[in-house]
Design a protein around this motif. Structure first.
Motif: not given
Lengths: 401, 401
Positions: A34-36, A150-151, A173-174, A319-321
């Protein structure tokens, strides 16, 4: 010069930027990141509702109901799930209510169907203690305005359900990091080719493509480049659309170890050339235009371990983790491990619980060129640098795969 | 009649057949389940080879070499990886050899580059003890004819690499089970719709679609069917291409719980109607033409747990896996758990190791209709039927998610 593993990881992570995000349909969001931030725009449940099929009523009227002394109430309405109740509950009345239906005005409790008997518009209740507990209160799980997701969260089944409940039909999402995989070495041929003498097939690109997938990325297999700087060069040029380039082979000190040369020819700035990790010591990392190029050993076990410890964290960050490490646990060795080395060593292993304790067993063949143990491993044993020979029963740290 | 959980699982598994297999390119095989036995048609390594860059020679000639007493040998050939050596090593000679290159005839050891100095066609060796160990022997990892991979194995990075090494470019894997997901209930609307009073969005189909993916299946979201037997009926007819049908809602005892009726109208033979599991007790399972139809509760937490314990094993068996259970461990409760029930209860939880022991904490909100805890859980606590109230520190069994 051998760079300590931790330092190499730090250098790579410092050079890694989180990639862009995209909106995609919720249907295909499983296992994406999730990116937002999701702020609920409603209470959840959105209204007081019944958790069961039964009768909504005044709890105080039925708290002493029993089979010996049933309470009779007049039925004034039937409320299916999805409906809006029209009648208000007053003394002596009840409404039949279905699971998930809104609690009617005035009602302070629900008695389940199994404890009742209906006849015409009269319902007799044989139990009623605690009826006030059988109401799910509006907002008892989530308040309107609450930050719920959460992101950086991995979209697991629960997150997926929550996004749906909140009406997030196209979450941000990323993007999945795109990783180009290139195998070098004159001995390497494609997997669909017959083996001439002296040749082996390109197992590394396939093994690493699975590791890329595991880390949330998308692998692009460029194929094999032999030992020609020119061919490697051409292939590197073709990786423009990728976020990361990983090569195998040619990263050591021999005459034909040309990855360093190829990187330099591309104008890639070399970050480091050897890392303190066994197996997997030959690692050439470079950067150009904010893109990392990482050359790993041509030995499968070495490439796999170095990928785990150095490339996987890069992919997770990209990848946003928010967490780049696998779960680590303490366990006890089932067998002695005698080998020592001046750098940390990683060993394919299997772990299990026996009684209270976790036990771990190194798997048979651990040669740098070997693959069989990696098929069966569910953990890596981490032997610290300069560790003495370890007896059976010694405590070690393991990383769960 | 409430059927014990174990019995329900047995009935479903007995009615489950393993689905067909398909050949697909190795590139896309990650996380698929292998459907064939792989027998190696070659020794691996396929030839004696060098694990490092150095010099191939007679080990007996250099076993006492040192900086004080170096041994000088005549260089007769250079062997890159992928080449076939032409010269035979005899007394007083050596061939320069690269990592992965075949060992030349006659050679009985390899000395690494770092312990040598070459000048013209003479190489001086400053170490040589154990040179005979620096040869990877043909077949030392895998014999020709050895069974190396088996049906039912999950294709992890190691298996992927091994399939590539053995030239299996199009492995036979089990097809991914196709699962139709249908949400019922008049209160349920699509995720992209605004919420009218009394309505909630269809979170179940999305949550379960992620659980289907986790179990190796492919989810087909049919949407919401309201509370109309006719609509449910039509939607069930449209599931012909699917291997399994899972519905949510309408599986309980209320007036509008129409799944049982819809199943019967389709000529589906009902196998059982209630299962001893909390949350998740309302489960209607049926079978027609060897296809299972499973109706779960409309409450998200209940649907999710019942899916975990009853549908996931079915999907794993269908998809060719040999083990249908998650890893179970003993852990200690961080908090008391007081609730008792006459059937097994599953609780969303987080586990961690502290010292030697594993500890587990039930997550906050565990209501049947709730989702938040499922987002953060990494385990399920299993409370056996008729368990007494449990104090903090009590031992429990957990299932890792």
């Amino acid at each position: 010069m051998v760079l300590p593993l931790e330092s190499a990881r730090k250098i790579l992570l410092a050079a890694t930027e989180v990639i862009t995000a995209e909106r995609i349909p919720l249907e295909v969001c499983w296992h994406r990141v999730l990116a937002e931030r999701i702020v609920s725009d409603l209470d959840f449940p959105p209204f007081d509702r019944s958790p069961l099929d039964g009768y909504a009523l005044l709890a105080s009227e039925v708290c002493q109901a029993s089979h010996a002394a049933p309470v009779a109430l007049k039925l004034i309405e039937t409320i299916p799930a999805g409906a809006v109740p029209k009648k208000t509950i007053e003394n002596g009345t009840a409404s039949r209510i279905m699971t998930g239906a809104p609690i009617p005005q005035g009602a302070t409790g629900v008695v389940r169907l199994e404890d009742t008997e209906q006849s015409g518009d009269i319902v007799r209740l044989f139990a009623g203690e605690g009826a006030e507990k059988s109401i799910c209160r509006q907002g008892e799980e989530i308040f309107c305005g609450e930050e719920v997701l959460f992101p950086g969260m991995l979209i697991n089944p629960g997150v997926m359900g929550l996004l749906a409940a909140l009406g997030v039909a196209n979450p941000l999402v990323y993007r999945r990091p795109r990783v180009a995989l290139l195998a070098t070495g004159s001995e390497i041929v494609g997997i669909d080719q017959r083996l001439a003498p002296g040749k082996i097939r390109n197992s590394n690109s396939f093994m690493l493509s699975a590791q890329v997938s595991e880390a949330g990325g998308v692998a692009y297999l460029l194929g094999t480049a032999g030992d020609s700087v020119e061919v490697i060069d051409e292939m590197l040029v073709s990786t423009q659309e990728c976020d990361l380039v990983v090569t195998t082979g040619g990263a050591s000190v021999g005459d034909y170890d040309l990855i360093g040369e190829a990187f330099e020819k591309q104008g890639i700035t070399i970050l480091f050339e050897r890392v303190g990790i066994k197996p997997g010591m030959p690692v050439i990392a470079g950067i150009k235009d904010n893109k990392l190029y990482i050359g790993l050993s041509g030995n499968p076990a070495a490439a796999s371990i170095a990928f785990e410890q150095l490339v996987r964290p890069v992919l997770l960050k990209m990848g946003g983790c928010r967490d780049f490490t696998r779960q680590r646990l303490k366990a006890y060795l089932l067998e002695p491990y005698e080998k020592s080395s001046n750098v940390p060593r990683f060993i394919w292993a299997q772990w299990r619980q026996d009684g209270d304790q976790l036990w771990v067993k190194p798997l048979g063949l651990q040669g740098n060129g070997m693959l069989k143990s990696t098929c069966h491993a569910n953990a890596l044993i981490i032997i610290p640098a300069n560790s003495p020979p370890l007896a059976a029963g010694a405590e070690v740290e393991i990383e769960l795969l």
